[in-house]
Enzyme design. Sequence first.
Site, PDB file in Angstrom:
ATOM      1  N   GLN A 113      -6.045  -1.450   2.324  1.00  0.00           N
ATOM      2  CA  GLN A 113      -5.543  -1.310   3.689  1.00  0.00           C
ATOM      3  C   GLN A 113      -6.446  -0.326   4.436  1.00  0.00           C
ATOM      4  O   GLN A 113      -6.549   0.840   4.039  1.00  0.00           O
ATOM      5  CB  GLN A 113      -4.103  -0.797   3.684  1.00  0.00           C
ATOM      6  CG  GLN A 113      -3.493  -0.816   5.081  1.00  0.00           C
ATOM      7  CD  GLN A 113      -2.096  -0.229   5.123  1.00  0.00           C
ATOM      8  OE1 GLN A 113      -1.877   0.882   4.635  1.00  0.00           O
ATOM      9  NE2 GLN A 113      -1.162  -0.956   5.688  1.00  0.00           N
ATOM     10  N   LEU A 128      12.954  -2.557   1.033  1.00  0.00           N
ATOM     11  CA  LEU A 128      14.194  -2.584   0.255  1.00  0.00           C
ATOM     12  C   LEU A 128      14.480  -3.953  -0.356  1.00  0.00           C
ATOM     13  O   LEU A 128      15.587  -4.460  -0.295  1.00  0.00           O
ATOM     14  CB  LEU A 128      15.371  -2.080   1.087  1.00  0.00           C
ATOM     15  CG  LEU A 128      15.363  -0.555   1.295  1.00  0.00           C
ATOM     16  CD1 LEU A 128      16.548  -0.105   2.151  1.00  0.00           C
ATOM     17  CD2 LEU A 128      15.398   0.186  -0.048  1.00  0.00           C
ATOM     18  N   ARG A 188       8.389   1.253  -3.204  1.00  0.00           N
ATOM     19  CA  ARG A 188       9.113   2.209  -4.056  1.00  0.00           C
ATOM     20  C   ARG A 188       9.605   1.594  -5.348  1.00  0.00           C
ATOM     21  O   ARG A 188       9.589   2.245  -6.393  1.00  0.00           O
ATOM     22  CB  ARG A 188      10.282   2.813  -3.260  1.00  0.00           C
ATOM     23  CG  ARG A 188       9.793   3.739  -2.164  1.00  0.00           C
ATOM     24  CD  ARG A 188      10.874   4.029  -1.164  1.00  0.00           C
ATOM     25  NE  ARG A 188      11.253   2.850  -0.396  1.00  0.00           N
ATOM     26  CZ  ARG A 188      12.139   2.856   0.597  1.00  0.00           C
ATOM     27  NH1 ARG A 188      12.745   3.986   0.923  1.00  0.00           N
ATOM     28  NH2 ARG A 188      12.421   1.746   1.256  1.00  0.00           N
ATOM     29  N   TYR A 233       0.683   3.953  13.782  1.00  0.00           N
ATOM     30  CA  TYR A 233      -0.697   4.412  13.690  1.00  0.00           C
ATOM     31  C   TYR A 233      -1.527   3.737  14.795  1.00  0.00           C
ATOM     32  O   TYR A 233      -0.994   2.979  15.608  1.00  0.00           O
ATOM     33  CB  TYR A 233      -1.238   4.199  12.274  1.00  0.00           C
ATOM     34  CG  TYR A 233      -0.426   4.994  11.263  1.00  0.00           C
ATOM     35  CD1 TYR A 233      -0.332   6.387  11.376  1.00  0.00           C
ATOM     36  CD2 TYR A 233       0.302   4.375  10.254  1.00  0.00           C
ATOM     37  CE1 TYR A 233       0.450   7.132  10.497  1.00  0.00           C
ATOM     38  CE2 TYR A 233       1.084   5.121   9.365  1.00  0.00           C
ATOM     39  CZ  TYR A 233       1.153   6.497   9.493  1.00  0.00           C
ATOM     40  OH  TYR A 233       1.922   7.228   8.639  1.00  0.00           O
ATOM     41  N   PRO A 277       0.836  -1.212   0.000  1.00  0.00           N
ATOM     42  CA  PRO A 277       0.000   0.000   0.000  1.00  0.00           C
ATOM     43  C   PRO A 277       0.866   1.256   0.000  1.00  0.00           C
ATOM     44  O   PRO A 277       1.883   1.307   0.694  1.00  0.00           O
ATOM     45  CB  PRO A 277      -0.780  -0.115   1.312  1.00  0.00           C
ATOM     46  CG  PRO A 277       0.035  -1.008   2.191  1.00  0.00           C
ATOM     47  CD  PRO A 277       0.739  -1.951   1.267  1.00  0.00           C
TER      48      PRO A 277
HETATM   49  C1  LIG Z   1       4.889   6.762  -1.322  1.00  0.00           C
HETATM   50  C2  LIG Z   1       4.761   5.767  -0.201  1.00  0.00           C
HETATM   51  C3  LIG Z   1       3.547   5.638   0.465  1.00  0.00           C
HETATM   52  C4  LIG Z   1       3.388   4.684   1.469  1.00  0.00           C
HETATM   53  N1  LIG Z   1       2.171   4.500   2.044  1.00  0.00           N
HETATM   54  C5  LIG Z   1       1.959   3.449   2.865  1.00  0.00           C
HETATM   55  C6  LIG Z   1       0.661   3.096   3.274  1.00  0.00           C
HETATM   56  O1  LIG Z   1      -0.337   3.675   2.842  1.00  0.00           O
HETATM   57  N2  LIG Z   1       0.530   2.054   4.135  1.00  0.00           N
HETATM   58  C7  LIG Z   1       1.602   1.344   4.587  1.00  0.00           C
HETATM   59  O2  LIG Z   1       1.431   0.421   5.386  1.00  0.00           O
HETATM   60  N3  LIG Z   1       2.842   1.619   4.162  1.00  0.00           N
HETATM   61  C8  LIG Z   1       3.045   2.638   3.303  1.00  0.00           C
HETATM   62  N4  LIG Z   1       4.302   2.873   2.812  1.00  0.00           N
HETATM   63  C9  LIG Z   1       5.384   1.934   3.158  1.00  0.00           C
HETATM   64  C10 LIG Z   1       5.513   0.868   2.064  1.00  0.00           C
HETATM   65  O3  LIG Z   1       4.349   0.081   1.963  1.00  0.00           O
HETATM   66  C11 LIG Z   1       6.742  -0.038   2.294  1.00  0.00           C
HETATM   67  O4  LIG Z   1       6.572  -0.772   3.475  1.00  0.00           O
HETATM   68  C12 LIG Z   1       8.047   0.733   2.402  1.00  0.00           C
HETATM   69  O5  LIG Z   1       8.134   1.735   1.401  1.00  0.00           O
HETATM   70  C13 LIG Z   1       9.250  -0.194   2.286  1.00  0.00           C
HETATM   71  O6  LIG Z   1       9.194  -0.962   1.089  1.00  0.00           O
HETATM   72  P1  LIG Z   1      10.035  -0.541  -0.229  1.00  0.00           P
HETATM   73  O7  LIG Z   1      11.481  -0.517   0.187  1.00  0.00           O
HETATM   74  O8  LIG Z   1       9.711  -1.611  -1.237  1.00  0.00           O
HETATM   75  O9  LIG Z   1       9.575   0.819  -0.652  1.00  0.00           O
HETATM   76  C14 LIG Z   1       4.496   3.854   1.846  1.00  0.00           C
HETATM   77  C15 LIG Z   1       5.706   4.026   1.181  1.00  0.00           C
HETATM   78  C16 LIG Z   1       5.854   4.943   0.167  1.00  0.00           C
HETATM   79  C17 LIG Z   1       7.178   5.042  -0.550  1.00  0.00           C
END
Ligand SMILES: Cc1cc2nc3c(=O)[nH]c(=O)nc-3n(C[C@H](O)[C@H](O)[C@H](O)COP(=O)(O)O)c2cc1C
Length: 370
Positions: A103, A305, A328, A186, A26
């Site tokens: 979510q 990551l 990301r 949260y 999400p």
């Molecule tokens: C733009 C953005 C918005 C995000 N919004 C949420 C969210 O709505 N709910 C949530 O649980 N995590 C949110 N996250 C966290 C991501 O779901 C994820 O756990 C985090 O970015 C690490 O994963 P990644 O390294 O693949 O980006 C967000 C991350 C980014 C970059």
Amino acid sequence: MSPASLLFSPLRVGGLELRNRIVIAPMCQYSAVDGSMTDWHLIHLGQLALSGAGFLTIEATAVLPEGRISYADAGLYSDANEEAMRRTLESVRRWSDIPIGIQLAHAGRKASTEVPWNGSRQIPPAAPNGWQTVAPSAIPFHDGANPPVELDRAGLARIRDAFVESARRAARLGLDAVQLHGAHGYLIHEFLSPLSNKRTDEYGGTLENRMRFPLEVFDAVRDAFPPERPVTMRISGTDWAEGGWDEQQSAEFSRRLEERGCGAILVSSGGLVAHQKIPVGPGYQVPLARVIKNATSIPVVAVGLITEFDQAEEILRAGDADLIALARGMLYDPRWPWHAAAHFDATVKAPKQYLRSQPRQFPKLLDRIE
Ligand SMILES: Cc1cc2nc3c(=O)[nH]c(=O)nc-3n(C[C@H](O)[C@H](O)[C@H](O)COP(=O)(O)O)c2cc1C
């Protein structure tokens, strides 16, 4: 499909069959108006729905207006919100059969902020776009921030009922799964962690008491959502802070969720306190996913990551997780699953309009979405 690739092997989560193990995490877009999705959501979710991933998760969606992180968060607390989401989903579904979950969230003491590109600062209750926040205890997230109001019993019941009402709306919208946001500091996480929950009633103190409200919300949502469709939970495996929520408590919470019919656990971390010390690096949350894998037998999702195809495959092969979520990385390369499938000689679903893009050396890469 190559039998060698676990990333491209199917998995059943509750009553839902996923084609591959790639989950789109999400991601808040801060582009809603009064909680209602806009045409940005159609563009954003539309492109991700064509990515070939096994599952798409709609951003943290607030169950009450004051549960939004910012004034521009998506919500599912009004008929107008539901109608806007219906329009978005109808368009996405016309062109993609990707399973879609949502979510559901309440931001607790971390609500009432500016959007990230304007600095994310907390907006005081009396200022435009601000409101009074609520939490298990009247402890602000940062020193100097406006303290949240401690929730009383009526407040707890109102929030639990709001989760249920949003889950009913999600069911009417035909969403395939609900994920409860129990991570990142949260509201649900604020109840779990002894650093944010200093209550002296039956909702605070012992682990049993701190888990009480999160489990009540889970049970109520599980009851309200069609039984064949999964209800899952996202947790922070640790607060990365002395005296906080940690791996052992996460394992116990996950066992309790499993007993209650939880479909999967997504293991993230942190977000509860400003003084957290996160050892950020490739796959830094995977060891936390492993803890939950060892504690339960329901699907566990690793996130954080994970950017490389072989890295994702390795996590599955090691048995550290059953699914891989990307956030990301999917924005950076929305065709990541296509490229991963090419790498592993596997197949992804793709729209008929794009079939001609299939490179000559991957003749079985793209399978038409009907
Ligand atoms: C733009 C953005 C918005 C995000 N919004 C949420 C969210 O709505 N709910 C949530 O649980 N995590 C949110 N996250 C966290 C991501 O779901 C994820 O756990 C985090 O970015 C690490 O994963 P990644 O390294 O693949 O980006 C967000 C991350 C980014 C970059």
